[in-house]
Design an enzyme around this catalytic site. Structure first.
Site, PDB file in Angstrom:
ATOM      1  N   LYS A  13       0.833  -1.216   0.000  1.00  0.00           N
ATOM      2  CA  LYS A  13       0.000   0.000   0.000  1.00  0.00           C
ATOM      3  C   LYS A  13       0.862   1.258   0.000  1.00  0.00           C
ATOM      4  O   LYS A  13       0.605   2.186  -0.752  1.00  0.00           O
ATOM      5  CB  LYS A  13      -0.918   0.039   1.244  1.00  0.00           C
ATOM      6  CG  LYS A  13      -1.928  -1.077   1.340  1.00  0.00           C
ATOM      7  CD  LYS A  13      -2.911  -0.846   2.489  1.00  0.00           C
ATOM      8  CE  LYS A  13      -2.262  -0.818   3.857  1.00  0.00           C
ATOM      9  NZ  LYS A  13      -1.680  -2.113   4.270  1.00  0.00           N
ATOM     10  N   ARG A  88      -9.535   0.845   9.028  1.00  0.00           N
ATOM     11  CA  ARG A  88      -9.118  -0.531   9.301  1.00  0.00           C
ATOM     12  C   ARG A  88     -10.197  -1.319  10.025  1.00  0.00           C
ATOM     13  O   ARG A  88      -9.998  -2.504  10.285  1.00  0.00           O
ATOM     14  CB  ARG A  88      -7.884  -0.502  10.173  1.00  0.00           C
ATOM     15  CG  ARG A  88      -6.557  -0.760   9.442  1.00  0.00           C
ATOM     16  CD  ARG A  88      -5.475  -0.653  10.490  1.00  0.00           C
ATOM     17  NE  ARG A  88      -4.246  -1.298  10.204  1.00  0.00           N
ATOM     18  CZ  ARG A  88      -3.194  -0.715   9.648  1.00  0.00           C
ATOM     19  NH1 ARG A  88      -3.278   0.503   9.192  1.00  0.00           N
ATOM     20  NH2 ARG A  88      -2.067  -1.377   9.536  1.00  0.00           N
ATOM     21  N   ARG A 127      11.577  -6.593   4.337  1.00  0.00           N
ATOM     22  CA  ARG A 127      11.556  -5.171   4.703  1.00  0.00           C
ATOM     23  C   ARG A 127      12.312  -4.951   6.022  1.00  0.00           C
ATOM     24  O   ARG A 127      13.049  -3.992   6.177  1.00  0.00           O
ATOM     25  CB  ARG A 127      10.102  -4.690   4.832  1.00  0.00           C
ATOM     26  CG  ARG A 127       9.986  -3.239   5.273  1.00  0.00           C
ATOM     27  CD  ARG A 127       8.578  -2.697   5.104  1.00  0.00           C
ATOM     28  NE  ARG A 127       7.683  -3.121   6.172  1.00  0.00           N
ATOM     29  CZ  ARG A 127       6.374  -2.938   6.173  1.00  0.00           C
ATOM     30  NH1 ARG A 127       5.780  -2.372   5.140  1.00  0.00           N
ATOM     31  NH2 ARG A 127       5.633  -3.330   7.191  1.00  0.00           N
ATOM     32  N   ARG A 136      11.169  -1.589  11.808  1.00  0.00           N
ATOM     33  CA  ARG A 136      10.073  -1.014  12.594  1.00  0.00           C
ATOM     34  C   ARG A 136       9.838  -1.882  13.823  1.00  0.00           C
ATOM     35  O   ARG A 136      10.079  -3.090  13.791  1.00  0.00           O
ATOM     36  CB  ARG A 136       8.801  -1.045  11.739  1.00  0.00           C
ATOM     37  CG  ARG A 136       8.675   0.136  10.828  1.00  0.00           C
ATOM     38  CD  ARG A 136       7.574  -0.031   9.819  1.00  0.00           C
ATOM     39  NE  ARG A 136       6.317  -0.528  10.364  1.00  0.00           N
ATOM     40  CZ  ARG A 136       5.194  -0.592   9.660  1.00  0.00           C
ATOM     41  NH1 ARG A 136       5.178  -0.166   8.411  1.00  0.00           N
ATOM     42  NH2 ARG A 136       4.095  -1.068  10.206  1.00  0.00           N
ATOM     43  N   ARG A 147      -0.582  -8.741  13.513  1.00  0.00           N
ATOM     44  CA  ARG A 147      -1.105  -7.780  12.533  1.00  0.00           C
ATOM     45  C   ARG A 147      -1.923  -8.499  11.460  1.00  0.00           C
ATOM     46  O   ARG A 147      -2.958  -7.977  11.007  1.00  0.00           O
ATOM     47  CB  ARG A 147       0.048  -6.986  11.899  1.00  0.00           C
ATOM     48  CG  ARG A 147       0.582  -5.909  12.851  1.00  0.00           C
ATOM     49  CD  ARG A 147       2.005  -5.503  12.523  1.00  0.00           C
ATOM     50  NE  ARG A 147       2.118  -4.819  11.254  1.00  0.00           N
ATOM     51  CZ  ARG A 147       3.233  -4.784  10.520  1.00  0.00           C
ATOM     52  NH1 ARG A 147       4.325  -5.411  10.932  1.00  0.00           N
ATOM     53  NH2 ARG A 147       3.242  -4.137   9.389  1.00  0.00           N
TER      54      ARG A 147
HETATM   55  P1  AMP Z   1       0.769   0.528   9.127  1.00  0.00           P
HETATM   56  O1  AMP Z   1       1.958   1.396   8.924  1.00  0.00           O
HETATM   57  O2  AMP Z   1      -0.419   0.974   8.336  1.00  0.00           O
HETATM   58  O3  AMP Z   1       1.063  -0.933   8.968  1.00  0.00           O
HETATM   59  O4  AMP Z   1       0.321   0.725  10.672  1.00  0.00           O
HETATM   60  C1  AMP Z   1       1.191   0.389  11.728  1.00  0.00           C
HETATM   61  C2  AMP Z   1       0.406   0.299  13.032  1.00  0.00           C
HETATM   62  O5  AMP Z   1      -0.179   1.573  13.330  1.00  0.00           O
HETATM   63  C3  AMP Z   1      -0.762  -0.689  13.035  1.00  0.00           C
HETATM   64  O6  AMP Z   1      -0.371  -2.027  13.283  1.00  0.00           O
HETATM   65  C4  AMP Z   1      -1.615  -0.093  14.159  1.00  0.00           C
HETATM   66  O7  AMP Z   1      -1.067  -0.382  15.438  1.00  0.00           O
HETATM   67  C5  AMP Z   1      -1.464   1.403  13.913  1.00  0.00           C
HETATM   68  N1  AMP Z   1      -2.479   1.900  12.961  1.00  0.00           N
HETATM   69  C6  AMP Z   1      -2.240   2.432  11.729  1.00  0.00           C
HETATM   70  N2  AMP Z   1      -3.388   2.774  11.145  1.00  0.00           N
HETATM   71  C7  AMP Z   1      -4.375   2.438  12.012  1.00  0.00           C
HETATM   72  C8  AMP Z   1      -5.787   2.512  11.968  1.00  0.00           C
HETATM   73  N3  AMP Z   1      -6.449   3.005  10.891  1.00  0.00           N
HETATM   74  N4  AMP Z   1      -6.482   2.063  13.044  1.00  0.00           N
HETATM   75  C9  AMP Z   1      -5.860   1.585  14.133  1.00  0.00           C
HETATM   76  N5  AMP Z   1      -4.533   1.460  14.236  1.00  0.00           N
HETATM   77  C10 AMP Z   1      -3.789   1.890  13.185  1.00  0.00           C
END
Ligand code: AMP
Length: 191
Positions: A13, A88, A127, A136, A147
Site C-alpha cells: 500500500k 481498518r 523489509r 520497525r 497484525r
Molecule cells: P501501518 O503502517 O499501516 O502498517 O500501521 C502500523 C500500526 O499503526 C498498526 O499495526 C496499528 O497499530 C497502527 N495503525 C495504523 N493505522 C491504524 C488505523 N487506521 N487504526 C488503528 N490502528 C492503526
C-alpha cells in the site's frame, strides 16, 4: 480523487500510494506514518499508541478518526487524497463516511491489493532486514502474526462493506510493482 488503498500489512500500500500520489498530485495519508511520527515526537497520542503498535494491535478508532479528520482539513487535501492504512475497521469506515459528508466530500474508489499471507510474511521479513535505521518496532515475527490476525478479523469485513457500496475494485498485489501500479491506474480510470 478520493480513494482508499485497502490491503494487509506488506501488501505494498505504501509503495503504491507514493506512486499514485505523484501521478495525480494528491497526498498520501498514512495513519501508520502519522502515528510513527507521533511516537517519535513523544506526543500524548504517540505515547498512548507506542505499545499498542509494537504489539501489532489497533490504536483506538476515535484516535485515528481524529487524526484523519484533522489531516483532511489541510489545504493540500482539497482536490483529493489517498488513504493508506485507514479505515481498518467497519467503525472507522462509518466514521469516515460521516466526516466526509460533513465536509461535503465523497469517496470515489476503494482499491483492494490482494496478496496471499505466505507472500506477506516473506515481504515483511525482507523489509525488516532492508530498512535503513533498523526495522520497525512491529516488523518482527510475533507482531506480524498479530497484525495479520487483526487484519483478517477486523479489516477484511471492509471488503464486503465497500463491495456493497459498489466502489470496491480489486487488484492483484502479487504482480510486479510496475504492473500493480498500472493495474491500479486502470481501475481508477475505468471507475
Ligand atoms: P501501518 O503502517 O499501516 O502498517 O500501521 C502500523 C500500526 O499503526 C498498526 O499495526 C496499528 O497499530 C497502527 N495503525 C495504523 N493505522 C491504524 C488505523 N487506521 N487504526 C488503528 N490502528 C492503526
Amino acid at each position: 480523487m478520493k480513494l482508499i488503498l485497502l490491503g494487509p500489512p506488506g501488501a505494498g500500500k505504501g509503495t503504491q500510494a507514493v506512486r499514485i500520489s505523484e501521478r495525480y498530485g494528491i497526498p498520501q495519508l498514512s495513519t501508520g506514518d502519522m502515528l510513527r511520527a507521533a511516537v517519535a515526537a513523544e506526543t500524548p497520542v504517540g505515547l498512548a499508541a507506542k505499545d499498542i503498535m509494537a504489539r501489532g494491535e489497533l490504536v483506538p478508532d476515535d484516535v485515528v478518526v481524529q487524526i484523519i479528520s484533522d489531516r483532511i482539513d489541510q489545504p493540500d487535501c482539497k482536490n483529493g487524497f489517498i488513504l493508506d492504512g485507514f479505515p481498518r475497521t467497519v467503525a472507522q469506515a462509518e466514521a469516515l463516511e460521516g466526516l466526509l459528508k460533513s465536509k461535503n466530500m465523497q469517496l470515489d474508489s476503494v482499491v483492494e491489493l490482494a496478496v496471499d499471507d505466505a507472500i506477506l510474511i516473506e515481504r515483511i521479513e525482507k523489509r525488516a532486514k532492508e530498512t535503513v535505521g533498523g526495522p520497525r518496532a512491529d516488523d518482527n515475527a510475533e507482531a506480524l502474526k498479530k497484525r495479520l490476525d487483526v487484519y483478517h478479523a477486523q479489516t477484511t469485513p471492509l471488503i464486503s462493506h465497500y463491495s456493497g457500496k459498489e466502489i470496491l475494485r480489486s487488484v492483484d498485489g502479487m504482480s510486479e510493482i510496475d504492473r500493480v501500479t498500472s493495474d491500479i491506474i486502470s481501475v481508477l480510470e475505468s471507475a
